[in-house]
Design a protein around this motif. Structure first.
Motif, PDB file in Angstrom:
ATOM      1  N   ALA A   2      -4.832   1.275   3.695  1.00 34.47           N
ATOM      2  CA  ALA A   2      -5.312   2.547   3.138  1.00 34.47           C
ATOM      3  C   ALA A   2      -6.678   2.329   2.497  1.00 34.47           C
ATOM      4  CB  ALA A   2      -4.318   3.070   2.108  1.00 34.47           C
ATOM      5  N   CYS A  14      -1.344  -2.332   4.309  1.00 32.62           N
ATOM      6  CA  CYS A  14      -1.284  -0.957   4.841  1.00 32.62           C
ATOM      7  C   CYS A  14      -2.660  -0.436   5.279  1.00 32.62           C
ATOM      8  CB  CYS A  14      -0.691  -0.021   3.797  1.00 32.62           C
ATOM      9  SG  CYS A  14      -1.795   0.286   2.389  1.00 32.62           S
ATOM     10  N   LEU A  40       0.636  -4.829   0.876  1.00 35.67           N
ATOM     11  CA  LEU A  40       1.425  -4.319   1.997  1.00 35.67           C
ATOM     12  C   LEU A  40       0.712  -4.497   3.338  1.00 35.67           C
ATOM     13  CD1 LEU A  40       2.047  -1.130   0.008  1.00 35.67           C
ATOM     14  CD2 LEU A  40       3.990  -2.238   1.090  1.00 35.67           C
ATOM     15  N   GLN A  90      -6.025   4.943  -3.748  1.00 38.51           N
ATOM     16  CA  GLN A  90      -5.350   5.012  -2.434  1.00 38.51           C
ATOM     17  C   GLN A  90      -4.416   3.823  -2.218  1.00 38.51           C
ATOM     18  OE1 GLN A  90      -5.926   7.826  -1.117  1.00 38.51           O
ATOM     19  NE2 GLN A  90      -7.601   8.198  -2.550  1.00 38.51           N
TER      20      GLN A  90
HETATM   21  S1  SF4 Z   1      -3.855  -3.095   2.319  1.00 37.12           S
HETATM   22 FE1  SF4 Z   1      -5.280  -2.327   0.766  1.00 37.12          FE
HETATM   23  S2  SF4 Z   1      -4.427  -0.366   0.099  1.00 37.12           S
HETATM   24 FE2  SF4 Z   1      -2.769  -1.462   1.188  1.00 37.12          FE
HETATM   25  S3  SF4 Z   1      -1.649  -2.553  -0.434  1.00 37.12           S
HETATM   26 FE3  SF4 Z   1      -3.182  -3.987   0.355  1.00 37.12          FE
HETATM   27  S4  SF4 Z   1      -4.960  -3.717  -0.974  1.00 37.12           S
HETATM   28 FE4  SF4 Z   1      -3.631  -1.940  -1.291  1.00 37.12          FE
END
Ligand code: SF4
Ligand code: SF4
Length: 417
Positions: A76, A74, A72, A29
């Motif tokens: 996920a 993000c 990021l 993911q």
């Molecule tokens: S927040 Fe989690 S899923 Fe998103 S880029 Fe960073 S490690 Fe990967």
């Protein structure tokens, strides 16, 4: 045990780090793992690094910082994790630790520009005025056609994001409720949303009013601090949170946002600032506010697909509401987007700071959009709006990218009653 590489305040929580059981379920993911294919650029790898630093087994080296920079944010991985590891707050705390050594030299100037201009309404307004001039004078066309910015990938990424810069469009400070009054809400206009997508704020206020809410739009509101939180600038973030609490006061039923990144920061204010807990609990995304509202909507014959902003889907768990609202528009056909919650590469200012990874994700997103055959993409975050619009422009895809409230407002206008 060796002393931790982290020091209070804002050290990552070791107990939270130890919740990771290294199962690897989050890896597929993770967008950066997908693009870079490195264990240390996956959630499990990053947690391993953070834990090793917290347990004093490694130092906060440049390599350590690089793997964290490439994330990021993000979240996920949070949606995927069966152990409930709260990766976002671990990342933010680790970045706060790294921030004490300052940004990496190669992007110090750019970061200084970003954080001293983007969240400051006066400076951002002046910068956008210059950009409008840059666009209208024909200089932008010249720069793009000659590739003059090619040797400066980060500047080029920032320039490429720009669609037409609109004129500022301040909203009235009070928008009265229409019909049966349900209460009083405050609208967070957001620094990027307010400047680059003023129509989204206008439509948000109008729809809330149609739904029976009196909408207060304080002129003096500043930035919510989301960009600074994600960069680990926690002192600046706390100061902004306190200012926003004072601006909105405590007599509102809800504080409404239409920008996923701002909404997730506001909802997590309480973790960082004790006195902001009340505001955090009263924060709602506009789609949460409208999903049960009685709205009279006319027909829109459109094929639309929906991209889940990371900070709406993963950070706030909001996936159903925007889709339900779009499906309520007569004539609108909603087609699902494959991997709709995979980051588009925008991630706050990530697309400017890490243009190569961001571009791969943008291209992947646009390829998925092309598969749907939709002529409109709806998404609820200004960064995603800019990034996806840029990707579609670059691929020559004839697709309009809008916030869901823009479609709802158009449908309200089309109501024959
Ligand atoms: S927040 Fe989690 S899923 Fe998103 S880029 Fe960073 S490690 Fe990967
Ligand atoms: S899914 Fe959760 S527990 Fe498993 S490796 Fe990822 S963060 Fe660790």
């Amino acid at each position: 045990m060796a002393p931790s590489a982290f020091a209070p305040p804002d050290a990552p929580d070791l107990a939270e780090l130890r919740k990771c059981v290294h199962c690897g379920i989050c890896l597929p993911q993770c967008p950066t793992y997908r693009v870079l294919g490195e264990e240390m650029d996956s959630p499990r790898g990053r947690i391993y690094l953070m834990r090793a630093a917290a347990e004093g087994r490694i130092e906060l080296t440049e390599t350590f910082a690089r793997h964290l920079d490439l994330c990021l944010g993000c979240r996920a991985c949070e949606s995927a994790c069966p152990s409930g590891v709260r990766f976002g707050s671990l990342l933010e705390a680790t970045r706060a630790q790294l921030r004490r050594h300052g940004p990496p030299p190669r992007r110090r100037l750019l970061e200084h520009f970003i954080y001293s201009v983007f969240p400051e309404p006066g400076r951002a307004g002046a910068a956008l005025g210059l950009l409008r001039l840059y666009q209208r004078s024909g200089l932008q066309r010249l720069v793009r056609s000659t590739g003059a910015l090619r040797p400066f990938p980060r500047l080029r990424a920032m320039e490429g994001l720009l669609g037409d810069v609109p004129r500022a469009e301040p909203l009235p400070e009070l928008v009265p409720a229409r019909g049966r009054r349900r209460g009083r809400v405050g609208l967070l206009t957001g620094c990027v949303q307010g400047r680059l997508y003023p129509g989204v704020n206008r439509d948000t206020a109008r729809l809330l009013a149609l739904a029976g809410w009196e909408v207060v739009v304080p002129r003096a509101q500043g930035c919510c601090g989301a960009l600074e939180l994600h960069a680990g600038k926690t002192d600046d973030f706390r100061a902004r949170a306190r200012r926003l609490v004072a601006t909105f006061g405590d007599d509102l039923d809800w504080v409404v946002t239409n920008a996923a990144g701002c909404g997730s920061a506001l909802k997590e204010y309480g973790h960082w600032v004790q006195e902001a807990r009340g505001l955090a609990a009263r924060t709602r995304d506009v789609t949460e506010m409208l999903v049960d509202a009685e709205l009279s909507l006319g027909r829109l014959e459109l094929t639309v697909t929906y991209h889940d902003p990371c900070h709406l889907a993963h950070a706030q768990g909001i996936r159903r509401e925007p889709r339900q609202l779009l499906r309520r528009i007569p004539g609108l056909r909603l087609v699902e987007l494959a991997e709709s919650d995979l980051c588009c590469g925008s991630a706050g200012v990530y697309s400017i700071l890490e243009p190569e990874v961001a571009r791969e994700l943008m291209e992947l997103k646009v390829a998925r959009i092309a598969e749907t055959g939709a002529t409109v993409v709806a998404t609820g975050n200004p960064g995603c709006l800019m990034q996806i619009a840029q990707g579609c422009r670059m691929r020559g895809l004839d697709v309009t990218v809008v916030h869901p409230v823009e479609l709802l407002a158009r449908a309200a206008d089309a109501y024959p009653g």
